[in-house]
Design an enzyme around this catalytic site. Structure first.
Site, PDB file in Angstrom:
ATOM      1  N   GLU A 128       0.860  -1.095  -0.136  1.00 24.82           N
ATOM      2  CA  GLU A 128       0.177   0.058   0.096  1.00 24.82           C
ATOM      3  C   GLU A 128       0.821   1.201   0.088  1.00 24.82           C
ATOM      4  O   GLU A 128       2.001   1.373   0.733  1.00 24.82           O
ATOM      5  CB  GLU A 128      -0.919   0.075   1.205  1.00 24.82           C
ATOM      6  CG  GLU A 128      -1.951   1.143   1.129  1.00 24.82           C
ATOM      7  CD  GLU A 128      -2.834   1.232   2.393  1.00 24.82           C
ATOM      8  OE1 GLU A 128      -2.696   0.239   3.197  1.00 24.82           O
ATOM      9  OE2 GLU A 128      -3.578   2.059   2.159  1.00 24.82           O
ATOM     10  N   GLY A 268       2.639   2.513  10.664  1.00 24.41           N
ATOM     11  CA  GLY A 268       2.665   1.593  12.126  1.00 24.41           C
ATOM     12  C   GLY A 268       2.308   0.182  11.520  1.00 24.41           C
ATOM     13  O   GLY A 268       3.172  -0.970  12.514  1.00 24.41           O
ATOM     14  N   ALA A 269       1.505  -0.342  10.722  1.00 29.12           N
ATOM     15  CA  ALA A 269       1.274  -1.523  10.472  1.00 29.12           C
ATOM     16  C   ALA A 269       0.469  -1.763   9.057  1.00 29.12           C
ATOM     17  O   ALA A 269      -0.101  -0.599   8.640  1.00 29.12           O
ATOM     18  CB  ALA A 269       0.520  -2.295  11.652  1.00 29.12           C
ATOM     19  N   MET A 270       0.051  -2.905   8.701  1.00 37.58           N
ATOM     20  CA  MET A 270      -0.531  -2.906   7.447  1.00 37.58           C
ATOM     21  C   MET A 270      -1.405  -4.220   7.263  1.00 37.58           C
ATOM     22  O   MET A 270      -0.704  -5.154   7.867  1.00 37.58           O
ATOM     23  CB  MET A 270       0.476  -2.959   6.189  1.00 37.58           C
ATOM     24  CG  MET A 270      -0.085  -3.366   4.894  1.00 37.58           C
ATOM     25  SD  MET A 270      -0.933  -1.910   4.364  1.00 37.58           S
ATOM     26  CE  MET A 270      -1.954  -2.658   3.500  1.00 37.58           C
ATOM     27  N   GLU A 271      -2.470  -4.079   6.755  1.00 38.46           N
ATOM     28  CA  GLU A 271      -3.635  -5.074   6.861  1.00 38.46           C
ATOM     29  C   GLU A 271      -3.753  -6.078   5.784  1.00 38.46           C
ATOM     30  O   GLU A 271      -4.693  -6.648   5.448  1.00 38.46           O
ATOM     31  CB  GLU A 271      -4.983  -4.291   7.052  1.00 38.46           C
ATOM     32  CG  GLU A 271      -5.340  -3.645   5.577  1.00 38.46           C
ATOM     33  CD  GLU A 271      -5.101  -2.201   5.366  1.00 38.46           C
ATOM     34  OE1 GLU A 271      -4.161  -1.689   6.291  1.00 38.46           O
ATOM     35  OE2 GLU A 271      -5.731  -1.539   4.686  1.00 38.46           O
ATOM     36  N   HIS A 304      -7.243  -2.225  14.765  1.00 36.62           N
ATOM     37  CA  HIS A 304      -7.466  -1.711  13.613  1.00 36.62           C
ATOM     38  C   HIS A 304      -7.029  -2.520  12.684  1.00 36.62           C
ATOM     39  O   HIS A 304      -7.868  -2.704  11.560  1.00 36.62           O
ATOM     40  CB  HIS A 304      -6.339  -0.229  13.608  1.00 36.62           C
ATOM     41  CG  HIS A 304      -6.395   0.453  12.458  1.00 36.62           C
ATOM     42  ND1 HIS A 304      -7.260   1.701  12.546  1.00 36.62           N
ATOM     43  CD2 HIS A 304      -5.967   0.164  11.284  1.00 36.62           C
ATOM     44  CE1 HIS A 304      -6.927   2.299  11.169  1.00 36.62           C
ATOM     45  NE2 HIS A 304      -6.146   1.500  10.567  1.00 36.62           N
ATOM     46  N   GLU A 305      -5.769  -3.061  12.386  1.00 32.79           N
ATOM     47  CA  GLU A 305      -5.545  -4.072  11.173  1.00 32.79           C
ATOM     48  C   GLU A 305      -6.363  -5.242  11.127  1.00 32.79           C
ATOM     49  O   GLU A 305      -6.854  -5.410  10.016  1.00 32.79           O
ATOM     50  CB  GLU A 305      -3.991  -4.562  11.310  1.00 32.79           C
ATOM     51  CG  GLU A 305      -3.048  -3.407  11.520  1.00 32.79           C
ATOM     52  CD  GLU A 305      -3.086  -2.173  10.772  1.00 32.79           C
ATOM     53  OE1 GLU A 305      -3.660  -2.519   9.455  1.00 32.79           O
ATOM     54  OE2 GLU A 305      -2.722  -1.054  11.082  1.00 32.79           O
ATOM     55  N   HIS A 308      -9.873  -3.945   9.747  1.00 34.35           N
ATOM     56  CA  HIS A 308      -9.512  -3.895   8.236  1.00 34.35           C
ATOM     57  C   HIS A 308      -9.878  -5.042   7.449  1.00 34.35           C
ATOM     58  O   HIS A 308     -10.327  -5.151   6.244  1.00 34.35           O
ATOM     59  CB  HIS A 308      -8.209  -3.654   7.878  1.00 34.35           C
ATOM     60  CG  HIS A 308      -7.817  -2.092   7.663  1.00 34.35           C
ATOM     61  ND1 HIS A 308      -8.633  -1.202   7.289  1.00 34.35           N
ATOM     62  CD2 HIS A 308      -6.803  -1.513   8.323  1.00 34.35           C
ATOM     63  CE1 HIS A 308      -8.382   0.266   7.222  1.00 34.35           C
ATOM     64  NE2 HIS A 308      -7.110   0.017   7.829  1.00 34.35           N
TER      65      HIS A 308
HETATM   66  N1  PHE Z   1      -3.282   0.847   5.756  1.00 35.19           N
HETATM   67  C1  PHE Z   1      -2.457   0.812   6.825  1.00 35.19           C
HETATM   68  C2  PHE Z   1      -3.206   1.211   8.155  1.00 35.19           C
HETATM   69  O1  PHE Z   1      -3.570   2.486   8.476  1.00 35.19           O
HETATM   70  C3  PHE Z   1      -1.371   2.190   6.925  1.00 35.19           C
HETATM   71  C4  PHE Z   1      -0.301   2.053   5.947  1.00 35.19           C
HETATM   72  C5  PHE Z   1      -0.337   2.836   4.802  1.00 35.19           C
HETATM   73  C6  PHE Z   1       0.842   1.204   6.132  1.00 35.19           C
HETATM   74  C7  PHE Z   1       0.538   2.585   3.755  1.00 35.19           C
HETATM   75  C8  PHE Z   1       1.708   0.863   5.434  1.00 35.19           C
HETATM   76  C9  PHE Z   1       1.774   1.944   4.026  1.00 35.19           C
HETATM   77  O2  PHE Z   1      -3.637   0.562   8.618  1.00 35.19           O
HETATM   78 ZN    ZN Z   2      -5.761   1.398   8.667  1.00 37.03          ZN
END
Ligand code: PHE
Ligand code: ZN
Length: 880
Positions: A128, A268-271, A304-305, A308
């Site tokens: 992302e 922070g993190a990625m879903e 949060h993740e 998603h």
């Molecule tokens: N989609 C992720 C989140 O908010 C954030 C994110 C965006 C991580 C772009 C990496 C790169 O949960």
């Molecule tokens: Zn998010």
């Protein structure tokens, strides 16, 4: 390298994709000197496309070498395709076809941390928003959803764990000491949710039984040294899974859910579907190394993740202008979750503080944009507080307007109607309308208009008629590219208090109910509400619970604020009254002569707070936080940072001196015995102790010094240890400061998450974080330019939190930041662009600061080969 001006992308230019991808077959050959990616796409023309003759165009970015292109099994010659670097064009393709691409990459050289890269010896990905195109040519847009099958091959000894999305369907040996695992994800997904991990990781297993009785394997993968830091995230995950079933009826859909911790991560993190990847600092915790705040942050990010999976993955975004569709809604869901598992009032205070301090600033600065933007140059720059936090507030307002039951009906309809689709914020609002029968036409302006609405509120009491009149006017300020805005639909929570502190029934004309709290709906530019049967001049409690992300102007007297602080039944508004009182006192001292006394009523009010064990200690801990410098700057006209900071320090110093004995008593009273607990009460107790210490040391109190040294030495948890460290670092006790900093580093130098705290405590401290010290931190053995967390802990903390030093009157702080941004721009433009933010609002500052802030921006602007990321932020800041 950029050769021309970056292009602006417009929402109005959206067109459905010309081609769809039904299936993606990936094979990764991972080697130390590079990686080969084989990608076979099963494609067809999109019947919905407006151009049935379109050439096939795929996106690419920084792909080292395209080795081969096959169309339906036949290798194409160089003249049959056009490899433009950021695009692969094949003019002549049939209705349906299979395209195979073989690409060579160099992940070991990837410092941007987008696409495939290496972090402490492991391979990982971040796709992302537009990272998948750094892995292979692909129609890299979220409205192209495909099923993925991924085979990962690597050396077995170095990379025993090979992961991707979905379920593992095959594994085996390859000659030469290599092995493979094949993963299949049955759910169609956009490419930004693709993920791959290969490394030498330990596996932590747990399980969860869903509401329909399916057993899910839960797995965390971390480096061996972190295996004792997984319990909290795993427990949080299970709580979040249950909560989403109960609150939203959402059940997990794959057989496996995996979490991986990675040290080098931009966010922070990625879903990623079934394979969430986390920044180590947002997932790893043990009570001896992580603070209460870190535990809470981890719980909310894990949730949060996970959330998603429905709000983002099963229902995704049509295009990146719709980013808040998934982020705003998911932040709202995680904040509801945090409110449920912790203290709801404290959570609301934290969210409102972030909004008012940072999002309002963004919304009135040069980067202001609507929750659904109309244009962007670099989408990475739009992962903003407006998209996330204001987006969440907008969803919250819908829930407030509809009520919890209709809101749930709306979310059910939304998930049901759009499952498997890529949709828009408008589709979300329409589902809410259809489920509730309410018209949210005007409400949609919250998505379209940037800027924070301003409410001007006046009242009058008519003793003869026993009528109390509240007049509320709204206006939405101009923002870059948007003027003459229309009124928005604002839910406005209100109550009235009588002089005995009791709530007065709110009878609007023709209504004789006995409610004492209401949500008024503002739709016009001005409304007057008439409350009947009011027998005395009331004190209004306005915008209860921060019912809308707006600014309120009402001429409160200090007496009224003191009254609300003590009597408002709404905990949030008691805190808010306390803030407003402190703000009023501090602001009035900014330009006042040095001998002007601090209003004794403030001192008394705080004495009562510090001394009352009956009050909710977690809330008291929040009330004792004086408004931050950043918020005071945001509230002022042309900000004179040094003067604001001096006034704030005056009040803090006066509080510390006057309340000295009360603070010591409060400290002793809140001491914890027994094992570390993560309950709102225990968190509140620790927070109060740390605040008491901070204040005592602010006044260089000797007993405070001893208490802090003792707490530092004896603490069995990081909240207490770092609280004592921070207090000593911010004190005038220079010797103690150096000593504890040294001991702390000695004790924790092998733990990156703790070292990050150690960096940021110094960098954010006006006492310890003078510019030469900051420069020496950049030379420290533990500092790594390649690691975003370290950059944030030193440079980010300095520019974002150490405002007195950053805004040094000689401009040295600004020049320093510009220098570091230019350096980082070459290796990691996303991180560089985020660091520009403290400079962007240069117009907000008094002339003494403004000129050198602008000059620093110009230095960055003039750098050679500036990235698109930094270019966009700097140019928008300087424009107009
Ligand atoms: N989609 C992720 C989140 O908010 C954030 C994110 C965006 C991580 C772009 C990496 C790169 O949960
Ligand atoms: Zn998010």
């Amino acid at each position: 390298m950029r050769t021309s001006q970056p292009r602006t992308i417009y929402l109005s230019e959206y067109r459905p994709p010309a081609f769809l991808v039904d299936h993606v077959d990936l094979r990764f050959e991972l080697f130390e000197e590079g990686s080969r990616v084989h990608s076979t796409l099963t494609m067809r023309r999109n019947p919905e496309s407006t151009d049935s003759q379109a050439a096939l165009e795929l996106d690419g970015d920084r792909l080292t070498f395209l080795e081969r292109v096959d169309l339906d099994g036949r290798q194409l010659t160089g003249s049959e395709f056009e490899d433009q670097g950021d695009r692969l064009v094949i003019a002549d393709v049939p209705e349906q076809f299979q395209l195979t691409l073989v690409t060579w990459l160099e992940p070991q050289k990837n410092t941007r941390l987008e696409g495939l890269y290496k972090s402490s010896g492991m391979f990982c990905t971040q796709c992302e928003a537009e990272g998948f195109r750094c892995i292979t040519y692909f129609p890299d847009r979220p409205d192209v959803m495909a099923r993925f099958r991924t085979r990962v091959e690597a050396d077995r000894a170095a990379y025993p764990v090979l992961l991707s999305n979905g379920n593992d369907v095959d594994r085996g040996e390859i000659e030469g000491g290599r092995h493979f695992v094949t993963w299949e994800d049955p759910f169609p997904k956009p490419s930004y949710l693709f993920a791959l991990v290969a490394g030498d990781l330990v596996e932590k297993k747990d399980s969860f039984t869903t509401m329909s009785g399916r057993d899910i394997d839960l797995r965390m993968y971390v480096e061996p040294r972190n295996s004792n830091k997984c319990d909290h995230a795993m427990a949080s995950l299970k709580r979040a899974m249950r909560w989403d079933e109960e609150m939203y009826g959402r059940e997990y859909d794959l057989d496996i859910f995996m979490i991986v911790a990675v040290d080098d991560f931009n966010m922070g993190a990625m879903e990623n579907k079934g394979l969430n990847i986390f920044n180590s600092s947002c997932v790893l915790a043990s009570s001896d190394t992580a603070t209460d705040a870190a535990f809470e942050r981890i719980e909310s990010i894990v949730a949060h993740e996970y959330f998603h999976n429905w709000s983002g993955n099963r229902v995704t975004c049509r295009d990146w202008f719709q980013l808040s569709l998934k982020e705003g809604f998911t932040v709202f869901r995680d904040s509801q979750y945090s409110a449920d598992v912790g203290s709801a009032t404290v959570k609301r205070i934290e969210d409102a503080t972030l909004m008012r301090t940072a999002q309002f600033a963004e919304d009135s600065g040069p980067m202001a944009h609507p929750v659904r933007p109309d244009s962007y140059m670099e989408i990475s720059n739009f992962y903003t507080l407006t998209i996330y936090e204001k987006g969440s507030e907008v969803v919250r307002m819908i829930r407030t307007l509809l009520g919890p039951d209709l809101f749930r009906k709306g979310s059910d309809l939304y998930f049901d109607r759009h499952d498997g689709q890529a949709v828009t914020t408008d589709d979300f609002v329409r589902a809410m309308e259809d489920a509730s029968g309410r018209d949210l036409g005007q409400f949609r302006r919250w998505y379209e208009q940037a800027g924070t609405p301003q409410l001007t509120i006046r009242d009058e009491y008519d003793a003869g008629d026993q009528v109390y009149r509240l007049t509320i006017r709204q206006s939405v300020p101009d923002t870059p590219g948007q003027t003459n805005k229309k009124p928005q639909h604002i839910p406005f929570g209100v109550g009235l208090l009588g002089s005995d502190g009791r709530s007065i029934p709110l009878r609007l004309s023709g209504d004789d109910s006995n409610v004492t709290e209401r949500v008024l709906e503002l739709t016009g530019e001005s409304h007057t509400f008439e409350f009947q049967g009011v027998t005395e001049q009331p004190v209004p409690s306005l915008l209860r619970g921060f019912s809308a992300p707006v600014k309120v102007d009402y001429p409160w007297s200090r007496e009224q604020l003191l009254f609300l602080m003590n009597h408002d039944p709404d905990g949030f508004n008691r805190w808010d009254a306390c803030q407003r009182l402190a703000i009023d006192v501090i602001t009035s001292l900014v330009d006042a002569p040095a001998e002007t006394p601090v209003d004794p009523r403030l001192l008394t009010a705080y004495r009562i707070l510090v001394s009352d064990p009956e009050q909710d200690q977690a809330l008291v801990a929040k009330m004792l936080h004086l408004p931050s410098e950043a918020y005071l700057i945001e509230l002022s006209g042309e900000a004179d940072v040094q003067a604001i900071s001096r006034a704030r320090e005056r009040v803090l110093g006066e509080l510390a001196l006057t309340l000295r004995d009360d603070l010591v008593a409060c400290y002793n009273r809140n001491q914890q015995s027994g094992p570390y607990e993560l309950t709102p009460d225990a968190i509140g107790n620790r927070a109060l102790c740390n605040t008491a210490l901070a204040w005592l040391l602010q006044a260089n109190d000797e007993e405070g010094r001893l208490l802090a040294r003792k707490q530092f030495a004896e603490a069995d948890n990081m909240t207490e240890q770092s609280g004592a460290l921070r207090a000593l670092v911010n004190s005038g006790f220079e010797q103690d400061r150096e000593q504890v900093l040294g001991e702390f580093y000695q004790q924790w130098h092998e733990d990156p998450q703790v070292v990050e705290q150690w960096f940021s405590i110094q960098a954010s401290s006006p006492k310890a974080g003078e510019l030469p010290k900051i420069r020496s931190l950049l030379e420290h053995e533990a500092f790594q330019w390649k690691n975003p967390n370290k950059v944030r802990a030193v440079i980010g903390a300095f520019a974002g939190q150490n405002l007195v030093r950053f805004h040094a009157e000689d401009g040295s702080g600004y020049r320093f930041l510009a220098e570091q941004i230019c350096r980082l721009d070459d290796s990691n433009p996303q991180i560089a662009a985020r660091l520009v933010s403290p400079l962007t609002r240069w117009r907000k500052f008094a002339p003494a600061y403004r000129g050198s802030m602008k000059a620093a921006l110009e230095t960055i602007r003039d750098k050679k080969d500036l990235s698109r990321d930094v270019h966009e932020v700097v140019h928008k800041s300087l424009a107009g």
